[in-house]
Write a protein that holds these residues in place. Sequence first.
Motif, PDB file in Angstrom:
ATOM      1  N   VAL A 324       0.870  -1.178   0.000  1.00 60.48           N
ATOM      2  CA  VAL A 324       0.000   0.000   0.000  1.00 60.48           C
ATOM      3  C   VAL A 324       0.908   1.228   0.000  1.00 60.48           C
ATOM      4  O   VAL A 324       1.863   1.291   0.779  1.00 60.48           O
ATOM      5  N   ALA A 325       0.636   2.189  -0.890  1.00 60.82           N
ATOM      6  CA  ALA A 325       1.508   3.371  -0.978  1.00 60.82           C
ATOM      7  C   ALA A 325       0.675   4.635  -1.126  1.00 60.82           C
ATOM      8  O   ALA A 325      -0.532   4.588  -1.376  1.00 60.82           O
ATOM      9  N   SER A 326       1.352   5.775  -0.990  1.00 58.46           N
ATOM     10  CA  SER A 326       0.620   7.054  -1.026  1.00 58.46           C
ATOM     11  C   SER A 326       0.343   7.503  -2.461  1.00 58.46           C
ATOM     12  O   SER A 326      -0.608   8.239  -2.697  1.00 58.46           O
ATOM     13  N   ASP A 327       1.197   7.097  -3.434  1.00 60.30           N
ATOM     14  CA  ASP A 327       1.089   7.627  -4.805  1.00 60.30           C
ATOM     15  C   ASP A 327       1.077   9.150  -4.776  1.00 60.30           C
ATOM     16  O   ASP A 327       0.429   9.789  -5.609  1.00 60.30           O
ATOM     17  N   HIS A 328       1.738   9.749  -3.778  1.00 59.38           N
ATOM     18  CA  HIS A 328       1.616  11.208  -3.669  1.00 59.38           C
ATOM     19  C   HIS A 328       1.910  11.871  -5.013  1.00 59.38           C
ATOM     20  O   HIS A 328       2.974  11.668  -5.609  1.00 59.38           O
ATOM     21  N   ASN A 329       0.969  12.660  -5.503  1.00 61.18           N
ATOM     22  CA  ASN A 329       1.153  13.453  -6.731  1.00 61.18           C
ATOM     23  C   ASN A 329       0.083  14.540  -6.735  1.00 61.18           C
ATOM     24  O   ASN A 329      -0.912  14.440  -6.009  1.00 61.18           O
ATOM     25  N   PRO A 330       0.276  15.597  -7.532  1.00 58.83           N
ATOM     26  CA  PRO A 330      -0.656  16.727  -7.442  1.00 58.83           C
ATOM     27  C   PRO A 330      -1.987  16.498  -8.163  1.00 58.83           C
ATOM     28  O   PRO A 330      -2.897  17.325  -8.030  1.00 58.83           O
ATOM     29  N   GLY A 331      -2.096  15.388  -8.912  1.00 57.41           N
ATOM     30  CA  GLY A 331      -3.320  15.171  -9.667  1.00 57.41           C
ATOM     31  C   GLY A 331      -4.278  14.219  -8.987  1.00 57.41           C
ATOM     32  O   GLY A 331      -5.411  14.586  -8.633  1.00 57.41           O
ATOM     33  N   ALA A 342      -3.123   3.351   4.771  1.00 61.92           N
ATOM     34  CA  ALA A 342      -3.410   2.060   5.408  1.00 61.92           C
ATOM     35  C   ALA A 342      -4.873   2.019   5.839  1.00 61.92           C
ATOM     36  O   ALA A 342      -5.575   1.017   5.642  1.00 61.92           O
ATOM     37  N   ASN A 343      -5.339   3.133   6.390  1.00 61.71           N
ATOM     38  CA  ASN A 343      -6.742   3.225   6.785  1.00 61.71           C
ATOM     39  C   ASN A 343      -7.655   3.039   5.570  1.00 61.71           C
ATOM     40  O   ASN A 343      -8.617   2.265   5.586  1.00 61.71           O
ATOM     41  N   MET A 344      -7.333   3.740   4.478  1.00 61.86           N
ATOM     42  CA  MET A 344      -8.167   3.644   3.264  1.00 61.86           C
ATOM     43  C   MET A 344      -8.096   2.255   2.648  1.00 61.86           C
ATOM     44  O   MET A 344      -9.087   1.782   2.074  1.00 61.86           O
ATOM     45  N   ALA A 345      -6.937   1.606   2.729  1.00 65.41           N
ATOM     46  CA  ALA A 345      -6.823   0.248   2.175  1.00 65.41           C
ATOM     47  C   ALA A 345      -7.788  -0.687   2.904  1.00 65.41           C
ATOM     48  O   ALA A 345      -8.364  -1.593   2.304  1.00 65.41           O
ATOM     49  N   LEU A 396      -2.745   1.909  14.350  1.00 72.92           N
ATOM     50  CA  LEU A 396      -2.008   2.641  13.303  1.00 72.92           C
ATOM     51  C   LEU A 396      -2.873   2.867  12.072  1.00 72.92           C
ATOM     52  O   LEU A 396      -2.662   3.809  11.312  1.00 72.92           O
ATOM     53  N   ALA A 397      -3.840   1.972  11.867  1.00 71.58           N
ATOM     54  CA  ALA A 397      -4.745   2.137  10.720  1.00 71.58           C
ATOM     55  C   ALA A 397      -6.098   2.696  11.146  1.00 71.58           C
ATOM     56  O   ALA A 397      -6.976   2.891  10.301  1.00 71.58           O
TER      57      ALA A 397
END
Length: 416
Positions: A324-331, A342-345, A396-397
């Motif tokens: 599970v990752a953030s994929d942090h990006n502005p779009g 983790a919570n969203m997963a 944590l989640a």
Amino acid sequence: MPAPTPPAPLRCADGCWQPVRLAPDMYHADAPVRAGEAACIVVDQGRIAWVGPQAALPAHHAHLQQHAGQDWLATPGLVDCHTHLVYGGQRADEFALRLAGASYEEIARAGGGIVATVRATRAASEDELLAQALPRLRQLLAEGVCAIEIKSGYGLSLAQERKQLRVARRLGELCGVTVRSTFLGAHALPPEYAGRSQAYIDLVCAQMLPALAAEGLVDAVDVFCERIAFSLAETEQVFCAARRLGLPVKLHAEQLSNMEGAALAARHGALSCDHVEHLSAAGIAAMRAAGTVAVLLPGAFYTLRDTQRPPIEALRAAGVPMAVASDHNPGTSPYLSLLLMANMACTLFALTVPEALAGITRHAARALGLQDSHGLIAAGRPANFVLWPVQQAAELAYWLGHRPACRIVRQGRIAA
Ligand code: NIG
Ligand code: FE
């Protein structure tokens, strides 16, 4: 804009950290530890030297400096295995457009999306990109991230991709964190190549990738295989170029449609296939056979108000590791919290809490080829771990919008 000054040197973490509680399934002990038993983590010369029950601490470690573990819960340092952290500007306007009904694909086809960020990234200097990315990285690190992947893909020319990748390297040095840099030159077609996709892919394979690899800026190679990006054949061409240079590959696969990219990536021994909302049974079988990790990106799913969930049950049944990752990006994923992911997963994709926690540690490390050094508390590894003031790992989640004041040991130093 002046380059940021390096932070003050951090205190060395060498010594005995005790008492701590070891989070289940996240450590390998040198002596058996009963559930909830007071444990000790020994750090020596920046590496974990011993893990086990406090009562069984070997005498030759007992004289070392003592660090108060406060009976907190110990997990490995978190690993964010998919980010686009280095870019110029932001795209809040597209958030509003989507709320008004436009789709991600429509915005991209109209000249927005990734290409909008390419314009802003090209306009920024290397130091400006560094200054913009630094607070974002610090936000992730403050939550316990000890290894992070950073992709290029907003430059789309040799010089501009180099600028992004150099910032990724400098961020790692500045912040004392493991950074894996991924070349994503095949992220979108740059405007100057409109209608000439093959010519751009030829440039990526023959010039951009070999030059950047020779400069030591590339740890892995990624492609966006999608209707609005690159075809299966173009993806394969990039993978073959990566293989010639001995570089591992990954793929933005089956995010908006099923292109059968995952099976192709698996045939090329991919470290991971990421997004995978539209992953087919054939893709799952190929990933299983190749040992490829499925990287779930619930932030992008949430932002795009997607309804097609990744085939979690089939992945689970096949034994494909899920990160599970953030994929942090502005779009598609402007988020800076791996714990939120983790919570969203769990809430969006129905992962169990242990699966989500393995997803941001052990399996994420594997998605970066870092499984021997990160994602597990075990003797012989660089000291990267987090102590959390919580009763149980599920917290944590579970909490949202409240970051537990954790203690972080990163690269053998006390980072918080
Ligand atoms: O992982 N899908 C392609 N790439 C990014 C989005 C990049 C952007 O929109 O700027 C992703 O979601
Ligand atoms: Fe991405």
